[in-house]
Write a protein that holds these residues in place. Sequence first.
Motif, PDB file in Angstrom:
ATOM      1  N   ASN A  14      -5.728  -2.755  -2.840  1.00  0.00           N
ATOM      2  CA  ASN A  14      -6.856  -2.278  -1.888  1.00  0.00           C
ATOM      3  C   ASN A  14      -6.131  -1.108  -1.143  1.00  0.00           C
ATOM      4  O   ASN A  14      -5.886  -1.076  -0.001  1.00  0.00           O
ATOM      5  N   HIS A  15      -5.967   0.027  -1.968  1.00  0.00           N
ATOM      6  CA  HIS A  15      -5.526   1.317  -1.269  1.00  0.00           C
ATOM      7  C   HIS A  15      -6.958   1.836  -0.540  1.00  0.00           C
ATOM      8  O   HIS A  15      -8.142   1.673  -0.828  1.00  0.00           O
ATOM      9  N   ALA A  16      -6.545   2.477   0.536  1.00  0.00           N
ATOM     10  CA  ALA A  16      -7.463   3.251   1.331  1.00  0.00           C
ATOM     11  C   ALA A  16      -8.342   3.915   0.572  1.00  0.00           C
ATOM     12  O   ALA A  16      -9.666   4.018   0.976  1.00  0.00           O
ATOM     13  N   ASN A  17      -8.034   4.724  -0.427  1.00  0.00           N
ATOM     14  CA  ASN A  17      -8.805   5.631  -1.220  1.00  0.00           C
ATOM     15  C   ASN A  17      -9.193   5.210  -2.127  1.00  0.00           C
ATOM     16  O   ASN A  17      -9.772   5.859  -3.122  1.00  0.00           O
ATOM     17  N   GLY A  18      -9.180   3.909  -2.601  1.00  0.00           N
ATOM     18  CA  GLY A  18      -9.924   3.023  -3.736  1.00  0.00           C
ATOM     19  C   GLY A  18      -9.035   2.073  -4.343  1.00  0.00           C
ATOM     20  O   GLY A  18      -7.726   2.010  -4.053  1.00  0.00           O
ATOM     21  N   LEU A  19      -9.609   1.119  -4.881  1.00  0.00           N
ATOM     22  CA  LEU A  19      -9.032   0.036  -5.649  1.00  0.00           C
ATOM     23  C   LEU A  19      -8.384   0.501  -6.738  1.00  0.00           C
ATOM     24  O   LEU A  19      -8.989   1.204  -7.655  1.00  0.00           O
ATOM     25  N   THR A  20      -7.314   0.037  -7.137  1.00  0.00           N
ATOM     26  CA  THR A  20      -6.509   0.160  -8.286  1.00  0.00           C
ATOM     27  C   THR A  20      -5.981  -1.285  -8.906  1.00  0.00           C
ATOM     28  O   THR A  20      -6.194  -2.180  -8.202  1.00  0.00           O
ATOM     29  N   SER A  87      -4.736 -17.925 -18.882  1.00  0.00           N
ATOM     30  CA  SER A  87      -5.521 -18.219 -17.660  1.00  0.00           C
ATOM     31  C   SER A  87      -5.267 -16.994 -16.858  1.00  0.00           C
ATOM     32  O   SER A  87      -4.052 -16.879 -16.317  1.00  0.00           O
ATOM     33  N   PRO A  88      -6.431 -16.120 -16.661  1.00  0.00           N
ATOM     34  CA  PRO A  88      -6.330 -14.872 -15.846  1.00  0.00           C
ATOM     35  C   PRO A  88      -6.691 -15.456 -14.212  1.00  0.00           C
ATOM     36  O   PRO A  88      -7.319 -16.018 -14.125  1.00  0.00           O
ATOM     37  N   VAL A  89      -5.351 -14.996 -13.276  1.00  0.00           N
ATOM     38  CA  VAL A  89      -5.605 -15.197 -12.082  1.00  0.00           C
ATOM     39  C   VAL A  89      -5.719 -13.671 -11.499  1.00  0.00           C
ATOM     40  O   VAL A  89      -5.141 -12.689 -11.608  1.00  0.00           O
ATOM     41  N   VAL A  90      -7.028 -13.700 -10.356  1.00  0.00           N
ATOM     42  CA  VAL A  90      -6.920 -12.496  -9.737  1.00  0.00           C
ATOM     43  C   VAL A  90      -6.431 -12.562  -8.313  1.00  0.00           C
ATOM     44  O   VAL A  90      -6.830 -13.473  -7.669  1.00  0.00           O
ATOM     45  N   GLY A  91      -5.714 -11.600  -7.952  1.00  0.00           N
ATOM     46  CA  GLY A  91      -5.090 -11.445  -6.613  1.00  0.00           C
ATOM     47  C   GLY A  91      -5.307 -10.063  -6.028  1.00  0.00           C
ATOM     48  O   GLY A  91      -5.398  -8.924  -6.850  1.00  0.00           O
ATOM     49  N   ILE A  92      -5.387 -10.031  -5.054  1.00  0.00           N
ATOM     50  CA  ILE A  92      -5.453  -8.725  -3.981  1.00  0.00           C
ATOM     51  C   ILE A  92      -4.216  -8.478  -3.210  1.00  0.00           C
ATOM     52  O   ILE A  92      -3.590  -9.306  -2.922  1.00  0.00           O
ATOM     53  N   ILE A  93      -3.775  -7.127  -3.349  1.00  0.00           N
ATOM     54  CA  ILE A  93      -2.674  -6.752  -2.828  1.00  0.00           C
ATOM     55  C   ILE A  93      -2.901  -5.661  -1.874  1.00  0.00           C
ATOM     56  O   ILE A  93      -3.508  -4.788  -2.145  1.00  0.00           O
ATOM     57  N   GLU A  94      -2.349  -6.036  -0.591  1.00  0.00           N
ATOM     58  CA  GLU A  94      -2.571  -5.216   0.813  1.00  0.00           C
ATOM     59  C   GLU A  94      -1.429  -4.324   0.725  1.00  0.00           C
ATOM     60  O   GLU A  94      -0.455  -4.682   0.809  1.00  0.00           O
ATOM     61  N   PRO A  95      -1.776  -2.766   0.711  1.00  0.00           N
ATOM     62  CA  PRO A  95      -0.317  -2.006   0.796  1.00  0.00           C
ATOM     63  C   PRO A  95       0.251  -2.140   2.282  1.00  0.00           C
ATOM     64  O   PRO A  95      -0.843  -2.628   3.170  1.00  0.00           O
ATOM     65  N   PRO A  96       1.345  -1.806   2.597  1.00  0.00           N
ATOM     66  CA  PRO A  96       2.345  -1.515   1.453  1.00  0.00           C
ATOM     67  C   PRO A  96       2.924  -2.691   0.844  1.00  0.00           C
ATOM     68  O   PRO A  96       3.055  -3.618   1.456  1.00  0.00           O
ATOM     69  N   PHE A  97       3.334  -2.309  -0.515  1.00  0.00           N
ATOM     70  CA  PHE A  97       4.259  -3.133  -1.207  1.00  0.00           C
ATOM     71  C   PHE A  97       4.980  -2.551  -2.001  1.00  0.00           C
ATOM     72  O   PHE A  97       5.024  -1.036  -2.097  1.00  0.00           O
ATOM     73  N   SER A  98       5.880  -3.314  -2.601  1.00  0.00           N
ATOM     74  CA  SER A  98       6.914  -2.459  -3.537  1.00  0.00           C
ATOM     75  C   SER A  98       7.014  -3.356  -4.850  1.00  0.00           C
ATOM     76  O   SER A  98       6.647  -4.339  -4.956  1.00  0.00           O
ATOM     77  N   VAL A  99       7.043  -2.380  -5.887  1.00  0.00           N
ATOM     78  CA  VAL A  99       7.351  -3.103  -7.080  1.00  0.00           C
ATOM     79  C   VAL A  99       8.331  -2.423  -8.005  1.00  0.00           C
ATOM     80  O   VAL A  99       8.876  -1.406  -7.717  1.00  0.00           O
ATOM     81  N   GLU A 100       9.235  -3.318  -8.613  1.00  0.00           N
ATOM     82  CA  GLU A 100      10.377  -2.753  -9.524  1.00  0.00           C
ATOM     83  C   GLU A 100      10.107  -3.350 -10.794  1.00  0.00           C
ATOM     84  O   GLU A 100      10.399  -4.576 -10.934  1.00  0.00           O
ATOM     85  N   SER A 113      -7.551   2.795 -12.217  1.00  0.00           N
ATOM     86  CA  SER A 113      -8.655   2.801 -11.215  1.00  0.00           C
ATOM     87  C   SER A 113      -9.627   1.672 -11.487  1.00  0.00           C
ATOM     88  O   SER A 113     -10.111   1.547 -12.747  1.00  0.00           O
ATOM     89  N   LEU A 114      -9.846   0.788 -10.603  1.00  0.00           N
ATOM     90  CA  LEU A 114     -10.747  -0.176 -10.762  1.00  0.00           C
ATOM     91  C   LEU A 114     -12.156   0.210 -10.968  1.00  0.00           C
ATOM     92  O   LEU A 114     -13.092  -0.171 -11.912  1.00  0.00           O
ATOM     93  N   ALA A 115     -12.439   1.546 -10.435  1.00  0.00           N
ATOM     94  CA  ALA A 115     -13.804   2.331 -10.475  1.00  0.00           C
ATOM     95  C   ALA A 115     -13.886   2.560 -12.028  1.00  0.00           C
ATOM     96  O   ALA A 115     -15.110   2.244 -12.398  1.00  0.00           O
ATOM     97  N   ARG A 116     -12.833   2.970 -12.906  1.00  0.00           N
ATOM     98  CA  ARG A 116     -12.878   3.236 -14.061  1.00  0.00           C
ATOM     99  C   ARG A 116     -13.126   2.110 -14.718  1.00  0.00           C
ATOM    100  O   ARG A 116     -13.781   1.798 -15.871  1.00  0.00           O
ATOM    101  N   VAL A 117     -12.541   0.842 -14.622  1.00  0.00           N
ATOM    102  CA  VAL A 117     -12.253  -0.402 -15.230  1.00  0.00           C
ATOM    103  C   VAL A 117     -14.094  -1.023 -15.140  1.00  0.00           C
ATOM    104  O   VAL A 117     -14.400  -1.521 -16.311  1.00  0.00           O
TER     105      VAL A 117
END
Length: 164
Positions: A14-20, A87-100, A113-117
Motif C-alpha cells: 500500500n504505497h502512497a502513490n499506488g498499490l504494487t 493455495s494463494p493467500v492475499v496480504g496487505i503490506i504497509e510501508p515502511p518494510f524491508s525485504v532481502e 503495479s497493481l493497476a497494470r495487473v
Amino acid sequence: SSAKDSAVLLPIVNHANGLTVIVTRRHPRIRFAGHICFPGGRVDATDNSFIDTALRETREEINLATSKIEVVGSLGDYYTQAGYKISPVVGIIEPPFSVEANPDEVSEIHEISLARVLDASSYALTWHRPDHGHFSFTEGDISISGPTVSLLIGLYEALLNPEK
C-alpha cells in the motif's frame, strides 16, 4: 488428490502513490529456475494452515516480517501441471518494510503495479496450436507466465467480482 500442497503469498504493498505486488525471480540453480513467481512453497509438517505456509515461505525467501503482513483472504486453489495444489493467500503490506532475497532461493525481488495487473491490456494470449495457448503478463522487463499469471488473473477476477 495426489497433488502436493503448497501456498503462496500475493503481497500487495500500500504505497502512497499506488498499490504494487511483490514478485520474485527464482534462483538459477533451483526448480523452475528464473521464473517470476510469488513467495511460497510446499506445506511442511510444522505449518498449521496454508496461511502459515505462505507466511513462513515469505519470511524464508524474502525476509519480509510476518508482523508487516495483514492477511485479508485467500483465493481458490490452483492445480498446476507439475502436480502442485497452490493455495494463494492475499496480504496487505504497509510501508515502511524491508525485504532481502534469500540467495539460495531468490535472485531478484520486484514490485509490479497493481493497476497494470488489473488492466486487461497488460495480458497477452499466445497460441501454440489451434487448441493450446497461454497467457502472459509483461511490465517493463518482467514477464510472468505459467501458474503465476493464472494467480494474477485470479486476483483480477476476485477484485472485479467480490461477491463470488
